[in-house]
Design an enzyme around this catalytic site. Sequence first.
Site, PDB file in Angstrom:
ATOM      1  N   ASP A  22       0.845  -1.202   0.000  1.00  0.00           N
ATOM      2  CA  ASP A  22       0.000   0.000   0.000  1.00  0.00           C
ATOM      3  C   ASP A  22       0.881   1.253   0.000  1.00  0.00           C
ATOM      4  O   ASP A  22       0.377   2.378  -0.055  1.00  0.00           O
ATOM      5  CB  ASP A  22      -1.014  -0.007   1.151  1.00  0.00           C
ATOM      6  CG  ASP A  22      -0.360  -0.015   2.518  1.00  0.00           C
ATOM      7  OD1 ASP A  22       0.867  -0.223   2.603  1.00  0.00           O
ATOM      8  OD2 ASP A  22      -1.085   0.176   3.521  1.00  0.00           O
ATOM      9  N   SER A  23       2.207   1.052  -0.014  1.00  0.00           N
ATOM     10  CA  SER A  23       3.145   2.154  -0.278  1.00  0.00           C
ATOM     11  C   SER A  23       2.846   2.779  -1.634  1.00  0.00           C
ATOM     12  O   SER A  23       3.362   3.843  -1.963  1.00  0.00           O
ATOM     13  CB  SER A  23       4.589   1.654  -0.231  1.00  0.00           C
ATOM     14  OG  SER A  23       4.738   0.500  -1.043  1.00  0.00           O
ATOM     15  N   GLU A  74       9.252  -3.815  10.454  1.00  0.00           N
ATOM     16  CA  GLU A  74       9.684  -2.538   9.863  1.00  0.00           C
ATOM     17  C   GLU A  74      10.220  -1.587  10.926  1.00  0.00           C
ATOM     18  O   GLU A  74       9.562  -1.364  11.963  1.00  0.00           O
ATOM     19  CB  GLU A  74       8.492  -1.890   9.131  1.00  0.00           C
ATOM     20  CG  GLU A  74       8.843  -0.539   8.508  1.00  0.00           C
ATOM     21  CD  GLU A  74       7.839  -0.041   7.469  1.00  0.00           C
ATOM     22  OE1 GLU A  74       6.909  -0.794   7.114  1.00  0.00           O
ATOM     23  OE2 GLU A  74       8.008   1.101   7.022  1.00  0.00           O
ATOM     24  N   GLU A  86      -1.333  -5.094   8.902  1.00  0.00           N
ATOM     25  CA  GLU A  86      -0.545  -4.425   9.943  1.00  0.00           C
ATOM     26  C   GLU A  86      -1.293  -4.499  11.272  1.00  0.00           C
ATOM     27  O   GLU A  86      -2.469  -4.126  11.329  1.00  0.00           O
ATOM     28  CB  GLU A  86      -0.344  -2.947   9.585  1.00  0.00           C
ATOM     29  CG  GLU A  86       0.469  -2.738   8.330  1.00  0.00           C
ATOM     30  CD  GLU A  86       0.641  -1.261   7.970  1.00  0.00           C
ATOM     31  OE1 GLU A  86       0.273  -0.376   8.773  1.00  0.00           O
ATOM     32  OE2 GLU A  86       1.151  -1.006   6.866  1.00  0.00           O
ATOM     33  N   LYS A 100      -1.234  -9.249   3.379  1.00  0.00           N
ATOM     34  CA  LYS A 100      -0.465  -8.722   4.520  1.00  0.00           C
ATOM     35  C   LYS A 100      -1.313  -7.705   5.280  1.00  0.00           C
ATOM     36  O   LYS A 100      -1.981  -6.877   4.681  1.00  0.00           O
ATOM     37  CB  LYS A 100       0.840  -8.086   4.027  1.00  0.00           C
ATOM     38  CG  LYS A 100       1.657  -7.465   5.153  1.00  0.00           C
ATOM     39  CD  LYS A 100       3.100  -7.220   4.752  1.00  0.00           C
ATOM     40  CE  LYS A 100       3.345  -5.985   3.947  1.00  0.00           C
ATOM     41  NZ  LYS A 100       2.989  -4.718   4.620  1.00  0.00           N
ATOM     42  N   ASP A 155      -0.991  -6.096   0.030  1.00  0.00           N
ATOM     43  CA  ASP A 155      -1.368  -5.450   1.293  1.00  0.00           C
ATOM     44  C   ASP A 155      -2.866  -5.215   1.378  1.00  0.00           C
ATOM     45  O   ASP A 155      -3.492  -4.785   0.408  1.00  0.00           O
ATOM     46  CB  ASP A 155      -0.711  -4.060   1.372  1.00  0.00           C
ATOM     47  CG  ASP A 155       0.581  -4.063   2.141  1.00  0.00           C
ATOM     48  OD1 ASP A 155       0.807  -4.978   2.955  1.00  0.00           O
ATOM     49  OD2 ASP A 155       1.387  -3.122   1.926  1.00  0.00           O
TER      50      ASP A 155
HETATM   51  O1  KIV Z   1       3.544  -1.037   1.644  1.00  0.00           O
HETATM   52  C1  KIV Z   1       4.681  -1.503   1.566  1.00  0.00           C
HETATM   53  O2  KIV Z   1       5.400  -1.329   0.579  1.00  0.00           O
HETATM   54  C2  KIV Z   1       5.172  -2.286   2.697  1.00  0.00           C
HETATM   55  C3  KIV Z   1       6.634  -2.570   2.762  1.00  0.00           C
HETATM   56  C4  KIV Z   1       7.347  -1.327   3.095  1.00  0.00           C
HETATM   57  C5  KIV Z   1       6.966  -3.668   3.679  1.00  0.00           C
HETATM   58  O3  KIV Z   1       4.419  -2.659   3.547  1.00  0.00           O
END
Ligand code: KIV
Length: 274
Positions: free
Chosen positions: A54-55, A190, A123, A121, A93
């Site tokens: 989600d970056s 992280e 968080e 994934k 994510d």
């Molecule tokens: O969103 C992302 O790119 C991430 C990585 C930084 C692990 O969660």
Amino acid sequence: MSYIDSNETIKALTISSLHKMYQAGEKITSLTAYDASFATMFDQIGIDIILVGDSLGNVIQGHTSTIPVLIQDMVYHTSCVSRNIKRSFLMADMPFASYADQSQALMNAALLMQAGAKMIKLEGGAWLAPIVEHLVRQGIPVCAHLGLMPQSVNTLGGFKVQGKSEAQSELMINEAKILENAGAQILVLEAIPSKLGKAITEAISIPTIGIGAGVDCSGQVLVMHDALGAFPGRQPKFVKNFLANTGTIEKAIELYIAEVKSGAFPAPEHCFTN
Ligand code: KIV
């Protein structure tokens, strides 16, 4: 366009093959990707896990955090990335507030799996355990994410290194165990001190993938724009520009893989101490 010149059958990585790699002590390489072209290139060069992070809120959409990212954005980019991948394991994510309870999490995780993800994934700490259990029961593999959780930037008060005190370290080690027991099969760590990255990696029996969590994690992940020096502005300490001395994207990715596999990356200058 081809980066490997071979007709041999390419075997797709699975969660079992990643666990075998981990058990054999081989470091796992991961990079983010958001489109078919870069994903195909990373796949063919040999990245083990491609993460649709989600970056993308930062590097694709130009936001200052990941909070504006929607599930529709993640589904769109996951389907683009998934189209040509042959070997890499595809993780996606779950975005901000898309997994607040079991049924919402299942509905949104299913959309990502149907778009081509092999694992999702999330968080969060111990509170996530029932949601992880629910997803795993429904056949959805889960990667947990501890340490700096960018979706919680507003409660954390900024993008800060986590787990610096003894009490915070103990809590994080405990949360890692809880998430493993709930069924998480990979754990991203992280921006934590290297000592804590090592302690968590030793305390659990699933691979840890670090980003600013030290060299003792079972593998490493970077945002692709950071690994290629393509994101303007101030870089976090854990970032290395692999394109700087290689000249082509292919060579930069090959160097990233070689340095992660050998343990040369992250070097002490990319790591946090207490
Ligand atoms: O969103 C992302 O790119 C991430 C990585 C930084 C692990 O969660």
